[in-house]
Design a protein around this motif. Sequence first.
Motif, PDB file in Angstrom:
ATOM      1  N   ARG A 208      -1.644  -0.898   0.505  1.00 42.12           N
ATOM      2  CA  ARG A 208      -2.405  -1.792  -0.367  1.00 42.12           C
ATOM      3  C   ARG A 208      -1.779  -3.187  -0.399  1.00 42.12           C
ATOM      4  N   ALA A 209      -0.458  -3.242  -0.483  1.00 43.91           N
ATOM      5  CA  ALA A 209       0.240  -4.536  -0.514  1.00 43.91           C
ATOM      6  C   ALA A 209       0.039  -5.295   0.792  1.00 43.91           C
TER       7      ALA A 209
ATOM      8  N   GLU B 229       4.646  -6.882 -10.644  1.00 46.08           N
ATOM      9  CA  GLU B 229       4.138  -5.671 -10.003  1.00 46.08           C
ATOM     10  C   GLU B 229       5.252  -4.887  -9.311  1.00 46.08           C
TER      11      GLU B 229
ATOM     12  N   VAL C 222       7.446   4.401 -10.488  1.00 51.05           N
ATOM     13  CA  VAL C 222       7.118   5.302  -9.385  1.00 51.05           C
ATOM     14  C   VAL C 222       8.343   6.118  -9.000  1.00 51.05           C
TER      15      VAL C 222
ATOM     16  N   TYR D 208       2.581   8.275  -2.413  1.00 52.62           N
ATOM     17  CA  TYR D 208       2.129   7.192  -3.290  1.00 52.62           C
ATOM     18  C   TYR D 208       2.790   5.865  -2.895  1.00 52.62           C
ATOM     19  N   ILE D 209       4.047   5.914  -2.513  1.00 50.00           N
ATOM     20  CA  ILE D 209       4.736   4.687  -2.073  1.00 50.00           C
ATOM     21  C   ILE D 209       4.080   4.147  -0.808  1.00 50.00           C
TER      22      ILE D 209
ATOM     23  N   ASN E 109       6.523  -1.164 -10.505  1.00 54.33           N
ATOM     24  CA  ASN E 109       6.487  -0.015  -9.596  1.00 54.33           C
ATOM     25  C   ASN E 109       7.885   0.544  -9.342  1.00 54.33           C
TER      26      ASN E 109
ATOM     27  N   TYR F 220       0.997   4.572   0.055  1.00 51.95           N
ATOM     28  CA  TYR F 220      -0.272   4.000  -0.389  1.00 51.95           C
ATOM     29  C   TYR F 220      -0.062   2.590  -0.935  1.00 51.95           C
ATOM     30  N   LEU F 221       0.960   2.426  -1.791  1.00 52.01           N
ATOM     31  CA  LEU F 221       1.249   1.102  -2.351  1.00 52.01           C
ATOM     32  C   LEU F 221       1.598   0.104  -1.254  1.00 52.01           C
TER      33      LEU F 221
ATOM     34  N   THR G 267       2.307   9.691 -10.843  1.00 47.50           N
ATOM     35  CA  THR G 267       3.203   8.839 -10.075  1.00 47.50           C
ATOM     36  C   THR G 267       4.657   9.221 -10.267  1.00 47.50           C
TER      37      THR G 267
ATOM     38  N   VAL H 267       9.401  -2.445   1.924  1.00 46.18           N
ATOM     39  CA  VAL H 267       9.092  -2.995   0.603  1.00 46.18           C
ATOM     40  C   VAL H 267       9.670  -4.405   0.477  1.00 46.18           C
TER      41      VAL H 267
END
Length: 98
Positions: free
Chosen positions: A67-68, A45, A53, A60-61, A49, A63-64, A93, A16
């Motif tokens: 996407r990022a 953003e 989240v 889900y993390i 999150n 997935y993020l 979430t 991240v």
Amino acid sequence: MGASSGPRLSGMQKQVLSIYRGFLRAARAKSAEDRHQIESLVSIEFRRNAKEVDRKNFLYIEYLLRRAKKQLDQLRSPDIVGLSALNVSFSQTKHPTN
């Protein structure tokens, strides 16, 4: 860099932070106006999150993160001048039912 006195980060946390830094670096290659808009949007953003989240919702993390990475690759293109936000609400979430 030397040893840090802060807490040890997990692999996902390192990913991240790496993506966040990547967005800020990519923003430097854009015009001053676009750079400010990109930095502001990225900051909003990531902070949103971080608050919304659930830290245990790994799917889900991930997935993020995917996407990022795609958005970052697009932003690095010289033809792209900025980012736009898409607000998608996922009711699960925070508390997945599975």
